[in-house]
Motif scaffolding. Sequence first.
Motif, PDB file in Angstrom:
ATOM      1  N   GLU A 139      -6.796  21.004  -5.000  1.00  0.00           N
ATOM      2  CA  GLU A 139      -5.955  22.202  -4.988  1.00  0.00           C
ATOM      3  C   GLU A 139      -4.733  21.987  -4.090  1.00  0.00           C
ATOM      4  O   GLU A 139      -3.603  22.327  -4.455  1.00  0.00           O
ATOM      5  CB  GLU A 139      -6.757  23.406  -4.495  1.00  0.00           C
ATOM      6  N   ARG A 140      -4.958  21.388  -2.924  1.00  0.00           N
ATOM      7  CA  ARG A 140      -3.858  21.177  -1.980  1.00  0.00           C
ATOM      8  C   ARG A 140      -2.883  20.107  -2.481  1.00  0.00           C
ATOM      9  O   ARG A 140      -1.662  20.303  -2.467  1.00  0.00           O
ATOM     10  CB  ARG A 140      -4.454  20.743  -0.618  1.00  0.00           C
ATOM     11  N   LEU A 141      -3.419  18.988  -2.929  1.00  0.00           N
ATOM     12  CA  LEU A 141      -2.556  17.866  -3.313  1.00  0.00           C
ATOM     13  C   LEU A 141      -1.831  18.094  -4.638  1.00  0.00           C
ATOM     14  O   LEU A 141      -0.856  17.399  -4.923  1.00  0.00           O
ATOM     15  CB  LEU A 141      -3.380  16.574  -3.384  1.00  0.00           C
ATOM     16  N   TYR A 149      15.182   3.529  -6.160  1.00  0.00           N
ATOM     17  CA  TYR A 149      14.090   4.347  -5.623  1.00  0.00           C
ATOM     18  C   TYR A 149      13.761   3.940  -4.193  1.00  0.00           C
ATOM     19  O   TYR A 149      13.889   2.792  -3.797  1.00  0.00           O
ATOM     20  CB  TYR A 149      12.848   4.226  -6.511  1.00  0.00           C
ATOM     21  N   ARG A 150      13.338   4.931  -3.421  1.00  0.00           N
ATOM     22  CA  ARG A 150      13.010   4.685  -2.018  1.00  0.00           C
ATOM     23  C   ARG A 150      11.645   4.004  -1.946  1.00  0.00           C
ATOM     24  O   ARG A 150      10.614   4.614  -2.210  1.00  0.00           O
ATOM     25  CB  ARG A 150      13.006   6.003  -1.245  1.00  0.00           C
ATOM     26  N   GLN A 151      11.640   2.724  -1.574  1.00  0.00           N
ATOM     27  CA  GLN A 151      10.402   1.949  -1.610  1.00  0.00           C
ATOM     28  C   GLN A 151       9.409   2.376  -0.538  1.00  0.00           C
ATOM     29  O   GLN A 151       8.210   2.299  -0.736  1.00  0.00           O
ATOM     30  CB  GLN A 151      10.703   0.461  -1.479  1.00  0.00           C
ATOM     31  N   GLN A 152       9.906   2.827   0.607  1.00  0.00           N
ATOM     32  CA  GLN A 152       9.013   3.231   1.679  1.00  0.00           C
ATOM     33  C   GLN A 152       9.492   4.550   2.275  1.00  0.00           C
ATOM     34  O   GLN A 152      10.699   4.828   2.310  1.00  0.00           O
ATOM     35  CB  GLN A 152       8.958   2.157   2.782  1.00  0.00           C
ATOM     36  N   PRO A 153       8.578   5.389   2.738  1.00  0.00           N
ATOM     37  CA  PRO A 153       8.978   6.633   3.405  1.00  0.00           C
ATOM     38  C   PRO A 153       9.812   6.345   4.654  1.00  0.00           C
ATOM     39  O   PRO A 153       9.696   5.274   5.262  1.00  0.00           O
ATOM     40  CB  PRO A 153       7.639   7.275   3.775  1.00  0.00           C
ATOM     41  N   ILE A 154      10.642   7.295   5.018  1.00  0.00           N
ATOM     42  CA  ILE A 154      11.460   7.130   6.219  1.00  0.00           C
ATOM     43  C   ILE A 154      10.581   7.080   7.456  1.00  0.00           C
ATOM     44  O   ILE A 154      10.779   6.255   8.358  1.00  0.00           O
ATOM     45  CB  ILE A 154      12.474   8.295   6.331  1.00  0.00           C
ATOM     46  N   ASN A 155       9.603   7.964   7.502  1.00  0.00           N
ATOM     47  CA  ASN A 155       8.671   8.012   8.637  1.00  0.00           C
ATOM     48  C   ASN A 155       7.240   7.968   8.119  1.00  0.00           C
ATOM     49  O   ASN A 155       6.977   8.218   6.950  1.00  0.00           O
ATOM     50  CB  ASN A 155       8.883   9.304   9.451  1.00  0.00           C
ATOM     51  N   GLY A 156       6.319   7.658   9.028  1.00  0.00           N
ATOM     52  CA  GLY A 156       4.915   7.679   8.661  1.00  0.00           C
ATOM     53  C   GLY A 156       4.429   6.392   8.040  1.00  0.00           C
ATOM     54  O   GLY A 156       5.117   5.368   8.078  1.00  0.00           O
ATOM     55  N   PRO A 157       3.246   6.430   7.414  1.00  0.00           N
ATOM     56  CA  PRO A 157       2.643   5.225   6.843  1.00  0.00           C
ATOM     57  C   PRO A 157       3.395   4.714   5.626  1.00  0.00           C
ATOM     58  O   PRO A 157       4.272   5.392   5.084  1.00  0.00           O
ATOM     59  CB  PRO A 157       1.227   5.682   6.469  1.00  0.00           C
ATOM     60  N   SER A 158       3.030   3.522   5.182  1.00  0.00           N
ATOM     61  CA  SER A 158       3.700   2.895   4.046  1.00  0.00           C
ATOM     62  C   SER A 158       3.382   3.638   2.749  1.00  0.00           C
ATOM     63  O   SER A 158       2.439   4.439   2.668  1.00  0.00           O
ATOM     64  CB  SER A 158       3.255   1.436   3.914  1.00  0.00           C
ATOM     65  N   TRP A 159       4.163   3.336   1.716  1.00  0.00           N
ATOM     66  CA  TRP A 159       3.963   3.923   0.398  1.00  0.00           C
ATOM     67  C   TRP A 159       2.548   3.659  -0.091  1.00  0.00           C
ATOM     68  O   TRP A 159       1.883   4.554  -0.617  1.00  0.00           O
ATOM     69  CB  TRP A 159       4.989   3.307  -0.564  1.00  0.00           C
ATOM     70  N   GLU A 160       2.088   2.429   0.078  1.00  0.00           N
ATOM     71  CA  GLU A 160       0.756   2.053  -0.409  1.00  0.00           C
ATOM     72  C   GLU A 160      -0.335   2.859   0.288  1.00  0.00           C
ATOM     73  O   GLU A 160      -1.287   3.327  -0.348  1.00  0.00           O
ATOM     74  CB  GLU A 160       0.521   0.557  -0.194  1.00  0.00           C
ATOM     75  N   VAL A 161      -0.206   3.048   1.602  1.00  0.00           N
ATOM     76  CA  VAL A 161      -1.200   3.814   2.357  1.00  0.00           C
ATOM     77  C   VAL A 161      -1.188   5.276   1.923  1.00  0.00           C
ATOM     78  O   VAL A 161      -2.243   5.904   1.753  1.00  0.00           O
ATOM     79  CB  VAL A 161      -0.940   3.695   3.873  1.00  0.00           C
ATOM     80  N   VAL A 197      -0.355   6.579  -1.000  1.00  0.00           N
ATOM     81  CA  VAL A 197      -0.957   6.733  -2.332  1.00  0.00           C
ATOM     82  C   VAL A 197      -2.464   6.496  -2.275  1.00  0.00           C
ATOM     83  O   VAL A 197      -3.243   7.229  -2.900  1.00  0.00           O
ATOM     84  CB  VAL A 197      -0.289   5.785  -3.336  1.00  0.00           C
ATOM     85  N   ASP A 198      -2.899   5.485  -1.515  1.00  0.00           N
ATOM     86  CA  ASP A 198      -4.338   5.213  -1.394  1.00  0.00           C
ATOM     87  C   ASP A 198      -5.071   6.400  -0.782  1.00  0.00           C
ATOM     88  O   ASP A 198      -6.164   6.776  -1.226  1.00  0.00           O
ATOM     89  CB  ASP A 198      -4.574   3.961  -0.549  1.00  0.00           C
ATOM     90  N   GLU A 199      -4.484   6.989   0.267  1.00  0.00           N
ATOM     91  CA  GLU A 199      -5.120   8.149   0.904  1.00  0.00           C
ATOM     92  C   GLU A 199      -5.188   9.330  -0.059  1.00  0.00           C
ATOM     93  O   GLU A 199      -6.196  10.045  -0.104  1.00  0.00           O
ATOM     94  CB  GLU A 199      -4.344   8.543   2.163  1.00  0.00           C
ATOM     95  N   ALA A 200      -4.130   9.529  -0.837  1.00  0.00           N
ATOM     96  CA  ALA A 200      -4.128  10.634  -1.797  1.00  0.00           C
ATOM     97  C   ALA A 200      -5.226  10.453  -2.844  1.00  0.00           C
ATOM     98  O   ALA A 200      -5.933  11.410  -3.188  1.00  0.00           O
ATOM     99  CB  ALA A 200      -2.756  10.734  -2.467  1.00  0.00           C
ATOM    100  N   GLN A 201      -5.378   9.234  -3.344  1.00  0.00           N
ATOM    101  CA  GLN A 201      -6.421   8.981  -4.344  1.00  0.00           C
ATOM    102  C   GLN A 201      -7.812   9.189  -3.755  1.00  0.00           C
ATOM    103  O   GLN A 201      -8.708   9.716  -4.423  1.00  0.00           O
ATOM    104  CB  GLN A 201      -6.280   7.563  -4.888  1.00  0.00           C
ATOM    105  N   ARG A 210      -8.509  17.632   8.585  1.00  0.00           N
ATOM    106  CA  ARG A 210      -7.354  17.039   9.268  1.00  0.00           C
ATOM    107  C   ARG A 210      -6.769  15.899   8.437  1.00  0.00           C
ATOM    108  O   ARG A 210      -5.543  15.754   8.338  1.00  0.00           O
ATOM    109  CB  ARG A 210      -7.759  16.517  10.645  1.00  0.00           C
ATOM    110  N   LYS A 211      -7.644  15.100   7.844  1.00  0.00           N
ATOM    111  CA  LYS A 211      -7.180  13.989   7.014  1.00  0.00           C
ATOM    112  C   LYS A 211      -6.434  14.502   5.788  1.00  0.00           C
ATOM    113  O   LYS A 211      -5.414  13.927   5.386  1.00  0.00           O
ATOM    114  CB  LYS A 211      -8.373  13.127   6.594  1.00  0.00           C
ATOM    115  N   LEU A 212      -6.922  15.599   5.201  1.00  0.00           N
ATOM    116  CA  LEU A 212      -6.261  16.183   4.041  1.00  0.00           C
ATOM    117  C   LEU A 212      -4.875  16.704   4.412  1.00  0.00           C
ATOM    118  O   LEU A 212      -3.899  16.487   3.684  1.00  0.00           O
ATOM    119  CB  LEU A 212      -7.114  17.306   3.466  1.00  0.00           C
TER     120      LEU A 212
END
Length: 509
Positions: free
Chosen positions: A115-117, A200-212, A214-218, A244-246
């Motif tokens: 619901e959140r994501l 396209y922006r390959q990596q976020p400006i701040n925070g973890p990498s793109w791969e991290v 997407v992996d966390e979201a999945q 908190r993780k969500l």
Amino acid sequence: MEIFTIFPQWLLTSTLIFIMFFMFLYTFKSNKSSISAPKLPPNPPKLPIIGNLHKLVGKPRHQVLWQLSKQYGPIMQFKMGSKSFIVISSPKMAKQIMKTQDHIFCSRPYSKSTERLTYNYLDIAFSPQSNHRREMRKILVSEFLGPKRASRINHVLGTEVDTMVRALALHPPNGAVNLRDLFLATVKAVVCKVAFGDNYRQQPINGPSWEVVVDEAQEMLGGSVGDFFPWVGRFIDRISGSSRKLDRCFNNLDAYIETVINDHKNQTGSEVSDVDDKDFVHSLLELSCKDATSGYQLTKEDIKSLIMDVLTGGVDTTVVTLEWTMSEIARNVRVMQKLQTEIRNRTKTKQKLDATDVAKMTYLKMVVKETLRLHPPAPLLIPHECISQCQVGGYDVYPGTSALINAWGIGRDPTVWGENAGEFYPERFEKFEVDFEMVPFGAGRRSCPAMNTAPATVEFLIANLVCWFDWEVPNGVKNEDLNMEDVGTLILRKKLPLCLVPRKFNWED
């Protein structure tokens, strides 16, 4: 009149009431016995409160449920906390859920994390069935997966595959290549350039990498333990750290998507005047300024939810399928040699492969299909939820019950595929017509929108890898001994990354 003088009025009245009460009980019991009790699917013994959850702890869900189905049948009831599931483990039962009664099992169960994501269920994959979801699916297919975007996809795919082949040709001799990383970089570039543009922006400006991100979201989209205990679920998620993780996961994902949208809004009209240069996000922003065909106007949250679907569903499932396909090819030398013969015979007079060449390669299609049979990216698919009482396989199913379709088990059923069901044997598809005997993309209303385009992408990448290179397992390991352990719940990955040694093929030999 004598009876009224012998027995007081109150006693007579009480006796009549007492007799009537027992007559009512007898009638109610007779009527209840005449109504047949619900016929529920067989189920493993369950524990109070947690149901059958204890059977899944620390074990691969798809394998546990497949083993239990051998004892309890192709439709089995399974209790996870307060939630009821039916586990489907045969083509016949899968067909009832996804075709015969697709209109009844077309919804999705509730989950706090989804619901959140999905911005309060505005997406396609996880939202309950609604007119809004149907409209969103049409937009995704039309603006991202359909013919309108085909030339753009083919151009980007060809360019990225050429880059990949050139990089492999320059790889040091005898050095192993991590194919998981290679596939991720290539598929990510293709999907993101088509969706977000060449810049396209390959990596976020701040925070973890793109791969991290997407992996966390999945991982979060797979749900949490708290989902199965509605009364105390919020408390369980809080003390386990899931809440908190969500929050962190959503904030990271939303920040990246927000940046992508803002980048597109800041571009001038002249930069995207050519239709072929317009990416998916540009198309969505245009649709947000006018009514869609159904009269629904896209909101910013709608756009975000569609981008979320592309990020979480468009990259990793393709990467997983590519890795499993190359793993099976490397493990089966006979298959590799036969496949190379088919591809190289069509490439002798050409400097490169194109999509029309690959479309004619029948054995390649069998190899990819066999991979999807043995290694469906989502082993249990996304659950279907029943919206009205019905019968499946002669058993009663009630609203709110979720159906788990074990695509992994169905694809390995020896009663369907024969004694060699666990063997990688692409030739089985020379005569086998598939209906619901394998369902890696689901079916019906909730089928994967990319069920036609994703296999074509896999075929094109595999064809180029097998055409221009021979592949060896490193460190003296025999091909047939290649590690094939899997891991994962929502997405089933190879436990150890696939590392192979490429040998550039010498056409003069």
